[in-house]
Structure formats: structure tokens, C-alpha cells
Design an enzyme around this catalytic site. Structure first.
Site, mmCIF file in Angstrom:
data_model
loop_
_atom_site.group_PDB
_atom_site.id
_atom_site.type_symbol
_atom_site.label_atom_id
_atom_site.label_comp_id
_atom_site.label_asym_id
_atom_site.label_seq_id
_atom_site.Cartn_x
_atom_site.Cartn_y
_atom_site.Cartn_z
ATOM 1 N N CYS A 1 0.815 -1.228 0.000
ATOM 2 C CA CYS A 1 0.000 0.000 0.000
ATOM 3 C C CYS A 1 0.844 1.270 0.000
ATOM 4 O O CYS A 1 0.359 2.334 -0.372
ATOM 5 C CB CYS A 1 -0.954 0.006 1.182
ATOM 6 S SG CYS A 1 -1.871 -1.510 1.342
ATOM 7 N N HIS B 1 -3.679 6.762 2.636
ATOM 8 C CA HIS B 1 -4.091 5.437 2.184
ATOM 9 C C HIS B 1 -5.484 5.152 2.750
ATOM 10 O O HIS B 1 -5.784 5.525 3.889
ATOM 11 C CB HIS B 1 -3.079 4.407 2.689
ATOM 12 C CG HIS B 1 -3.462 3.003 2.375
ATOM 13 N ND1 HIS B 1 -3.851 2.613 1.114
ATOM 14 C CD2 HIS B 1 -3.523 1.885 3.154
ATOM 15 C CE1 HIS B 1 -4.128 1.329 1.133
ATOM 16 N NE2 HIS B 1 -3.953 0.863 2.353
ATOM 17 N N ASN C 1 -10.082 -0.621 -0.140
ATOM 18 C CA ASN C 1 -8.616 -0.642 -0.123
ATOM 19 C C ASN C 1 -8.085 -1.234 -1.437
ATOM 20 O O ASN C 1 -8.248 -2.424 -1.693
ATOM 21 C CB ASN C 1 -8.147 -1.472 1.082
ATOM 22 C CG ASN C 1 -6.637 -1.469 1.238
ATOM 23 O OD1 ASN C 1 -5.907 -1.025 0.358
ATOM 24 N ND2 ASN C 1 -6.176 -1.958 2.369
HETATM 25 O O1 UT7 Z 1 -3.691 -1.837 3.749
HETATM 26 C C1 UT7 Z 1 -3.498 -2.577 4.922
HETATM 27 C C2 UT7 Z 1 -4.538 -3.627 5.009
HETATM 28 N N1 UT7 Z 1 -5.226 -3.898 6.198
HETATM 29 C C3 UT7 Z 1 -5.701 -3.036 7.101
HETATM 30 O O2 UT7 Z 1 -5.444 -1.877 7.115
HETATM 31 C C4 UT7 Z 1 -6.613 -3.607 8.133
HETATM 32 C C5 UT7 Z 1 -6.571 -2.890 9.440
HETATM 33 N N2 UT7 Z 1 -7.602 -3.431 10.300
HETATM 34 C C6 UT7 Z 1 -8.882 -3.092 10.173
HETATM 35 O O3 UT7 Z 1 -9.264 -2.293 9.352
HETATM 36 C C7 UT7 Z 1 -9.873 -3.711 11.153
HETATM 37 O O4 UT7 Z 1 -9.153 -4.422 12.132
HETATM 38 C C8 UT7 Z 1 -10.897 -4.661 10.459
HETATM 39 C C9 UT7 Z 1 -11.865 -3.863 9.612
HETATM 40 C C10 UT7 Z 1 -10.176 -5.667 9.602
HETATM 41 C C11 UT7 Z 1 -11.689 -5.410 11.512
HETATM 42 O O5 UT7 Z 1 -12.338 -4.483 12.364
HETATM 43 P P1 UT7 Z 1 -12.235 -4.636 13.946
HETATM 44 O O6 UT7 Z 1 -13.049 -3.581 14.525
HETATM 45 O O7 UT7 Z 1 -10.773 -4.682 14.303
HETATM 46 O O8 UT7 Z 1 -12.934 -6.010 14.171
HETATM 47 P P2 UT7 Z 1 -12.374 -7.376 14.800
HETATM 48 O O9 UT7 Z 1 -11.479 -8.079 13.831
HETATM 49 O O10 UT7 Z 1 -11.868 -7.113 16.190
HETATM 50 O O11 UT7 Z 1 -13.724 -8.178 14.913
HETATM 51 C C12 UT7 Z 1 -14.814 -7.748 15.721
HETATM 52 C C13 UT7 Z 1 -15.969 -8.678 15.491
HETATM 53 C C14 UT7 Z 1 -15.588 -10.152 15.570
HETATM 54 O O12 UT7 Z 1 -16.665 -10.865 16.132
HETATM 55 P P3 UT7 Z 1 -16.646 -11.308 17.687
HETATM 56 O O13 UT7 Z 1 -15.413 -12.155 17.853
HETATM 57 O O14 UT7 Z 1 -16.562 -10.016 18.464
HETATM 58 O O15 UT7 Z 1 -17.913 -12.051 17.849
HETATM 59 C C15 UT7 Z 1 -15.436 -10.547 14.111
HETATM 60 O O16 UT7 Z 1 -15.637 -11.922 13.911
HETATM 61 O O17 UT7 Z 1 -16.489 -8.464 14.151
HETATM 62 C C16 UT7 Z 1 -16.520 -9.723 13.481
HETATM 63 N N3 UT7 Z 1 -16.291 -9.474 12.053
HETATM 64 C C17 UT7 Z 1 -17.290 -9.240 11.196
HETATM 65 N N4 UT7 Z 1 -18.605 -9.175 11.352
HETATM 66 C C18 UT7 Z 1 -19.351 -8.913 10.269
HETATM 67 C C19 UT7 Z 1 -15.098 -9.413 11.386
HETATM 68 N N5 UT7 Z 1 -15.327 -9.146 10.097
HETATM 69 C C20 UT7 Z 1 -16.673 -9.048 9.942
HETATM 70 C C21 UT7 Z 1 -17.496 -8.774 8.836
HETATM 71 N N6 UT7 Z 1 -18.837 -8.712 9.046
HETATM 72 N N7 UT7 Z 1 -17.015 -8.553 7.584
#
Ligand code: UT7
Length: 329
Positions: A113, A254, A284
């Protein structure tokens, strides 16, 4: 000594749109979750049979058209990508051929990125040293090809697109790309990677069956590092150039997650209105995010002649960095 300035910008997004509603049919997710947790509403998908050099070629044509030069004036092509058409030849060479150019250096850089930020800095050095007058920096990605559409943790985030800039020499001092801050930390490599398909784990029936050719990501860990490194990059460049945050007219970040951009804005004490945001439309697109945003910001009149702007990104590697640009064409 002269300067390296951005002579033209261009972007290209494939027509096909993948909405949050579409993704609701594919994985256990919701428009509400994606919107509130990421800011993304839709993303673009490159059609089958087309590849990232096709997107890069279209964006390059627009950047050249937007500049004061002609295609044949390009003396070097730097292509930022993690989704090349194939292992080799490089996408830089593919785009060179599509542009009808020959006998000029063309190569790819792999900084994920942050690729466009790295690319602008490489171009600045060649141009400021008067080795080349006009360099095409193009970032093109088909992230959909690395996306596992059964994995809700990643598939809601990614999209395809391309952006480009012509970097040219001017006799004028202290204008254009004034400088950059670039860095990386390989120890975080496994937070964001594609396990198979390289020399370590070549393609086999097993790698395909285990879905190891798709991107794997530790989202929450990356989130924290993204906020920290993007904040540090902006602060480093302000310090290097003895600038105050009020001197910056626009930050072009980004577009990985709206919450990352908001946290960077809060950390820096720079209002969110000073950040250019288009994540809702494209998600992204890895290296393509910054040049697409830069092009849209310029075309929408968000960047005025003489403005000081900062581009900033982080990505797999992990890599990160920022460019400081005095916008004068
Ligand atoms: O260019 C670099 C590439 N990557 C990034 O920049 C990613 C950086 N990270 C992020 O943007 C965020 O961490 C994410 C968007 C990937 C995830 O958001 P988060 O607020 O950190 O969520 P999390 O992974 O802590 O998950 C929270 C909950 C989980 O459920 P439980 O365990 O609390 O029951 C996940 O299973 O949200 C759930 N979850 C979803 N629910 C619905 C994760 N993805 C999804 C989804 N839809 N797509």
C-alpha cells in the site's frame, strides 16, 4: 538544482461495482457492520480476462493527457504493485509495451500500500539529479485476485483500481515533491501476506485446496500499527521541513479503514476535513489508493496552486511513508 514536480495525474476504476449488499449474499456480514467498522460502501472489480496492467495503462494515459508532455517524452516507468499480471515480466514492462514505448527503463516496486509513496520518492531522486526529465509513476492493483470471498475478515475491504502521476523536472527551486519519509519493518511481515505461490511454497494441489494463494491478515494488530506509523510519518516529514501542521492544506492518506484515518487525524490534531477520503467508493486498492485519491482531489479542486500537501500510507511489509508536495504545475 531544480525540482521534481507532479506534472499530471490520472486514475482508472473498472466499471463493475461490488456493494456491501452483494457481499451480504456471499459471507456472513452486513452493510451496517462494514459501513460502521470500515467506512466502505462499495468497491470496483476488474473483469475476468483483464489484468492490473490494463488498469495501469488506462490511468497512465489519463495522467499523461493531464500533463504538459506526450507519451513519447516518458523516459522511465516505475510501477508500484503487489498484483502483477504474472510472476514476470514486470508490469512496468507490460505498461511500457501498451503505451507503445521502447528502450526505456521500466520496473516494478513491491511496497504494497505504500508503493506509490516509495515510487514518488524514487522518481524524485532520478529527476532532481537530472538523470531523467519525465518519469511515469503508476500504481495498479487487482486486489480481487488475492481475495478469499469466503473470508469475511478480508473480502469486505478490498477493491481494484489504478492511479498514476507524471513526475517532471522544473528549473524552479523548492517546489513539487519536496521530500519523503519512507520506512519498513520486516518483522511484522506475517501480519499481512499471501502464504503460497512464491519460491517458499510454490503452487500445488494442496496450496490451492488450503486457500493459501489468498491474502491473510491480522486486522486488529495491523490497525494499531497503521495508526502509529501513519501518524509518525506525517510528524517526521513536518519535522524534517520545519513545518507546522497548520501549513498543510490537505492530507491524502491510504484508504484502508475510515477509523484508521480518523484516529490519525485525532493523533495529529489535524481536522478530518483536511483529509481527502474516498474509501466509501473503492475500499482498499493497496498501492492505487493514494494516486487515485490524489487525482480525484486535484480534479475536484481540493488542491490549489501553491498548496502544501502530504500523502501518507502504510501496508504489507510492513512498509510506511509520506511525501511532502508543493502543488505547482
Ligand atoms: O492496507 C493494509 C490492510 N489492512 C488493514 O489496514 C486492516 C486494518 N484493520 C482493520 O481495518 C480492522 O481491524 C478490520 C476492519 C479488519 C476489523 O475491524 P475490527 O473492529 O478490528 O474487528 P475485529 O477483527 O476485532 O472483529 C470484531 C468482530 C468479531 O466478532 P466477535 O469475535 O466479536 O464475535 C469478528 O468476527 O467483528 C466480526 N467481524 C465481522 N462481522 C461482520 C469481522 N469481520 C466481519 C465482517 N462482518 N465482515
Amino acid at each position: 538544482m531544480g525540482s521534481a514536480f507532479i506534472n499530471g495525474t490520472g486514475s482508472y476504476l473498472p466499471e463493475k461495482v461490488l456493494t456491501n449488499r452483494d457481499l451480504e449474499m456471499m459471507v456472513d456480514t452486513s452493510d451496517e457492520w462494514i459501513t460502521t467498522r470500515t467506512g466502505i460502501k462499495e468497491r470496483r472489480i476488474c473483469p475476468a480476462g483483464k489484468c492490473s496492467s490494463d488498469l495501469g495503462y488506462e490511468a497512465s494515459l489519463k495522467a499523461i493527457e493531464n500533463s504538459s508532455i506526450n507519451v513519447e517524452d516518458i523516459e522511465m516507468i516505475i510501477c508500484a504493485t503487489i498484483t502483477p499480471d504474472m510472476y514476470f515480466p514486470s508490469k512496468g514492462c507490460m505498461i511500457q509495451k501498451k503505451l507503445g514505448l521502447n528502450n526505456i527503463p521500466s520496473f516494478d516496486i513491491s511496497a504494497a500500500c505504500s508503493g506509490f509513496i516509495y515510487g514518488l520518492e524514487i522518481a524524485r531522486n532520478f529527476v532532481e539529479n537530472k538523470k531523467y526529465k519525465n518519469i511515469l509513476v503508476v500504481a495498479a492493483e487487482c486486489m480481487s485476485r488475492l481475495t478469499d470471498y469466503t473470508d469475511r475478515n478480508t473480502c469486505v475491504l478490498l477493491g481494484d483500481g489504478a492511479g498514476a502521476a507524471v513526475v517532471s523536472y522544473t528549473e524552479k527551486e523548492n517546489t513539487g515533491i519536496l521530500g519523503s519519509y519512507i520506512s519498513s519493518s520486516g518483522k511484522y511481515g506475517k501480519l499481512l501476506y499471501v502464504p503460497a505461490g512464491g519460491s517458499l511454497l510454490p503452487a500445488s494441489f494442496e496450496t490451492v485446496e488450503k486457500r493459501l494463494h489468498f491474502m491473510k491478515m491480522e486486522g486488529p494488530a495491523l490497525f494499531k500499527i497503521a495508526v502509529q506509523t501513519m501518524t509518525e510519518s506525517v510528524l517526521a516529514i513536518l519535522k524534517d521541513f520545519n513545518l507546522k501542521k497548520e501549513d498543510i492544506s490537505l492530507i491524502v492518506p491510504h484508504q484502508a479503514n475510515l477509523r484508521i484515518i480518523s484516529s490519525v487525524s485525532k493523533n495529529l490534531g489535524i481536522p478530518l476535513e483536511k483529509f481527502f477520503i474516498n474509501i466509501e467508493k473503492y475500499g482498499n486498492m493497496s498501492a492505487a489508493c493514494v494516486p487515485v485519491a490524489l487525482d480525484e482531489a486535484a480534479r475536484e479542486g481540493r488542491i490549489k496552486q501553491g498548496d502544501l500537501i502530504v500523502t501518507v500510507a502504510f501496508g504489507a511489509g510492513l512498509t510506511w511513508g509520506a511525501n511532502l508536495i508543493r502543488w505547482e504545475k
